[in-house]
Write a protein that holds these residues in place. Structure first.
Motif, PDB file in Angstrom:
ATOM      1  N   ASP A   1      34.067  50.069  26.865  1.00  0.00           N
ATOM      2  CA  ASP A   1      34.920  49.608  27.999  1.00  0.00           C
ATOM      3  C   ASP A   1      36.075  50.564  28.336  1.00  0.00           C
ATOM      4  O   ASP A   1      36.697  51.104  27.212  1.00  0.00           O
ATOM      5  CB  ASP A   1      35.484  48.191  27.542  1.00  0.00           C
ATOM      6  N   ILE A   2      36.226  50.944  29.346  1.00  0.00           N
ATOM      7  CA  ILE A   2      37.492  51.660  29.797  1.00  0.00           C
ATOM      8  C   ILE A   2      38.632  51.148  30.926  1.00  0.00           C
ATOM      9  O   ILE A   2      38.100  50.048  31.525  1.00  0.00           O
ATOM     10  CB  ILE A   2      36.901  53.192  30.510  1.00  0.00           C
ATOM     11  N   ILE A   3      39.528  51.688  30.647  1.00  0.00           N
ATOM     12  CA  ILE A   3      40.633  51.370  31.541  1.00  0.00           C
ATOM     13  C   ILE A   3      40.807  52.462  32.454  1.00  0.00           C
ATOM     14  O   ILE A   3      41.061  53.634  31.952  1.00  0.00           O
ATOM     15  CB  ILE A   3      42.234  51.115  30.817  1.00  0.00           C
ATOM     16  N   GLU A   4      40.980  52.260  33.700  1.00  0.00           N
ATOM     17  CA  GLU A   4      40.965  53.512  34.586  1.00  0.00           C
ATOM     18  C   GLU A   4      42.389  53.406  35.395  1.00  0.00           C
ATOM     19  O   GLU A   4      42.640  52.235  36.153  1.00  0.00           O
ATOM     20  CB  GLU A   4      40.036  53.562  35.712  1.00  0.00           C
ATOM     21  N   VAL A   5      43.367  54.483  35.207  1.00  0.00           N
ATOM     22  CA  VAL A   5      44.584  54.570  35.905  1.00  0.00           C
ATOM     23  C   VAL A   5      44.457  55.150  37.084  1.00  0.00           C
ATOM     24  O   VAL A   5      44.127  56.394  36.909  1.00  0.00           O
ATOM     25  CB  VAL A   5      45.591  55.059  34.929  1.00  0.00           C
ATOM     26  N   PHE A   6      45.152  54.898  38.099  1.00  0.00           N
ATOM     27  CA  PHE A   6      45.296  55.590  39.332  1.00  0.00           C
ATOM     28  C   PHE A   6      46.620  55.175  40.410  1.00  0.00           C
ATOM     29  O   PHE A   6      47.005  54.155  39.826  1.00  0.00           O
ATOM     30  CB  PHE A   6      43.892  55.703  40.291  1.00  0.00           C
ATOM     31  N   TYR A   7      46.849  56.045  41.170  1.00  0.00           N
ATOM     32  CA  TYR A   7      48.047  55.688  41.932  1.00  0.00           C
ATOM     33  C   TYR A   7      47.632  55.759  43.467  1.00  0.00           C
ATOM     34  O   TYR A   7      46.923  56.671  44.032  1.00  0.00           O
ATOM     35  CB  TYR A   7      49.018  56.915  41.742  1.00  0.00           C
ATOM     36  N   GLU A   8      48.251  54.894  44.161  1.00  0.00           N
ATOM     37  CA  GLU A   8      47.974  54.943  45.571  1.00  0.00           C
ATOM     38  C   GLU A   8      49.320  54.526  46.399  1.00  0.00           C
ATOM     39  O   GLU A   8      50.161  53.733  46.064  1.00  0.00           O
ATOM     40  CB  GLU A   8      47.168  53.783  46.135  1.00  0.00           C
ATOM     41  N   LYS A   9      49.979  55.604  47.165  1.00  0.00           N
ATOM     42  CA  LYS A   9      51.050  55.512  47.791  1.00  0.00           C
ATOM     43  C   LYS A   9      52.341  55.378  46.828  1.00  0.00           C
ATOM     44  O   LYS A   9      52.923  54.608  47.079  1.00  0.00           O
ATOM     45  CB  LYS A   9      51.060  54.556  48.846  1.00  0.00           C
ATOM     46  N   ASP A  10      52.183  56.229  45.972  1.00  0.00           N
ATOM     47  CA  ASP A  10      53.252  56.397  44.612  1.00  0.00           C
ATOM     48  C   ASP A  10      53.323  54.944  43.922  1.00  0.00           C
ATOM     49  O   ASP A  10      54.272  54.620  43.263  1.00  0.00           O
ATOM     50  CB  ASP A  10      54.534  56.496  45.326  1.00  0.00           C
ATOM     51  N   LYS A  11      52.287  54.155  43.978  1.00  0.00           N
ATOM     52  CA  LYS A  11      52.095  52.823  42.986  1.00  0.00           C
ATOM     53  C   LYS A  11      51.143  52.886  42.210  1.00  0.00           C
ATOM     54  O   LYS A  11      50.007  53.497  42.188  1.00  0.00           O
ATOM     55  CB  LYS A  11      52.172  51.747  44.140  1.00  0.00           C
ATOM     56  N   LEU A  12      51.305  52.511  41.037  1.00  0.00           N
ATOM     57  CA  LEU A  12      50.621  52.568  39.872  1.00  0.00           C
ATOM     58  C   LEU A  12      49.761  51.272  39.886  1.00  0.00           C
ATOM     59  O   LEU A  12      49.951  50.214  40.133  1.00  0.00           O
ATOM     60  CB  LEU A  12      51.304  52.309  38.451  1.00  0.00           C
ATOM     61  N   TYR A  13      48.205  51.614  39.697  1.00  0.00           N
ATOM     62  CA  TYR A  13      47.333  50.696  39.599  1.00  0.00           C
ATOM     63  C   TYR A  13      46.290  50.982  38.358  1.00  0.00           C
ATOM     64  O   TYR A  13      46.038  51.875  38.064  1.00  0.00           O
ATOM     65  CB  TYR A  13      46.421  50.621  40.955  1.00  0.00           C
ATOM     66  N   LEU A  14      45.438  49.819  38.282  1.00  0.00           N
ATOM     67  CA  LEU A  14      44.590  49.990  36.995  1.00  0.00           C
ATOM     68  C   LEU A  14      43.258  49.444  37.700  1.00  0.00           C
ATOM     69  O   LEU A  14      43.058  48.386  38.299  1.00  0.00           O
ATOM     70  CB  LEU A  14      44.929  49.481  35.709  1.00  0.00           C
ATOM     71  N   LYS A  15      42.091  49.959  37.082  1.00  0.00           N
ATOM     72  CA  LYS A  15      40.613  49.312  37.154  1.00  0.00           C
ATOM     73  C   LYS A  15      40.305  48.910  35.695  1.00  0.00           C
ATOM     74  O   LYS A  15      40.505  49.645  34.522  1.00  0.00           O
ATOM     75  CB  LYS A  15      39.718  50.228  37.771  1.00  0.00           C
ATOM     76  N   TRP A  16      39.907  47.488  35.549  1.00  0.00           N
ATOM     77  CA  TRP A  16      39.400  47.008  34.320  1.00  0.00           C
ATOM     78  C   TRP A  16      38.562  45.889  34.387  1.00  0.00           C
ATOM     79  O   TRP A  16      38.954  45.099  35.536  1.00  0.00           O
ATOM     80  CB  TRP A  16      40.477  46.835  33.637  1.00  0.00           C
ATOM     81  N   ARG A  17      37.358  46.098  33.932  1.00  0.00           N
ATOM     82  CA  ARG A  17      36.523  44.860  33.837  1.00  0.00           C
ATOM     83  C   ARG A  17      36.135  44.216  35.099  1.00  0.00           C
ATOM     84  O   ARG A  17      36.267  43.000  35.371  1.00  0.00           O
ATOM     85  CB  ARG A  17      37.010  43.819  32.666  1.00  0.00           C
TER      86      ARG A  17
END
Length: 231
Positions: free
Chosen positions: A43-59
């Motif tokens: 299982d992984i957590i994916e960290v990314f940014y859009e328009k200078d905001k932090l987001y995650l993808k998970w499960r």
């Protein structure tokens, strides 16, 4: 009681969300922290940014918006955990660290940052990279034979889903993974035998039904096919 706990938790989460800070992330910070972190062996957590905001993808959640507390620290309601970007000063390897409630003590190195090309066994399986998936699942079994990620019934169900769609090659590969993981189960050989039979390979069907019968002489389907094949 459960309803009250849920309402209180929802209320606290809403308060936290309203307290989320706006951070002007530097390009360097974004570059250093974006990417995949190993939550567990499958299982992984994916960290990314859009328009200078932090987001995650998970499960399966494609865009989790955390409560940002500072440049490196944030709260994830879906996990009910406070996490922090950290770097091991000796190895220079980056991690996500679980922050304790009192926020005291040395940082822990909980979720390793892996390369963007890294894939878990389940990701390999989804991409039909069966050999690589098997290597990963065998390693999971080696570490924890009771892991939920190597459930015999789950692989069996997936194989039969392929059979129903007449994707025989895929069904065979999934059942072969189950055989490698559970070589003492008559059921995995029975399923593999059926997949070979439906694909038109009667010899491989006979071989696997024979193995199923050797492991369980009460397997009526295996016994019936062996008798029919010999006749």
């Amino acid at each position: 009681m459960r309803v009250r706990v849920f309402l209180i938790a929802a209320f606290l989460i809403n308060i936290l969300l309203s307290c989320s800070k706006h951070i002007d992330y530097t390009p360097e910070h974004i570059n250093q922290t974006s990417g995949r972190y190993l939550y567990n062996e499958n299982d992984i957590i994916e960290v990314f940014y859009e328009k200078d905001k932090l987001y995650l993808k998970w499960r399966g959640a494609e865009m989790i918006k955390p409560v940002v507390l500072d440049e490196n620290t944030f709260f994830i309601a879906d996990m009910y955990k406070k996490l922090r970007f950290v770097q091991n000063p000796e190895t220079k390897v980056r991690y996500l660290s679980i922050v304790p409630e009192d926020d005291k003590g040395a940082p822990t190195y909980d979720y390793l940052k892996v390369s963007d090309s890294f894939k878990t066994p389940s990701m390999h399986l989804k991409l039909k990279e069966y050999d690589r998936a098997l290597v990963g699942f065998l390693e999971i079994q080696k570490q924890d034979s009771t892991s939920v990620y190597i459930n015999e019934s789950d692989f069996n169900r997936m194989g039969y889903d392929f059979l129903r769609d007449q994707k025989y090659a895929d069904a065979i590969e999934v059942f072969k993974i189950n055989v490698a993981l559970y070589p003492k189960s008559d059921n995995v050989y029975d399923s593999l035998g059926e997949a070979y039979l439906r694909s038109g390979d009667s010899l491989q069907a006979f071989t696997n039904y024979t193995k199923a019968y050797e492991l369980n002489s009460g397997n009526a389907r295996a016994k019936g096919y062996i008798k029919a094949y010999k006749n």
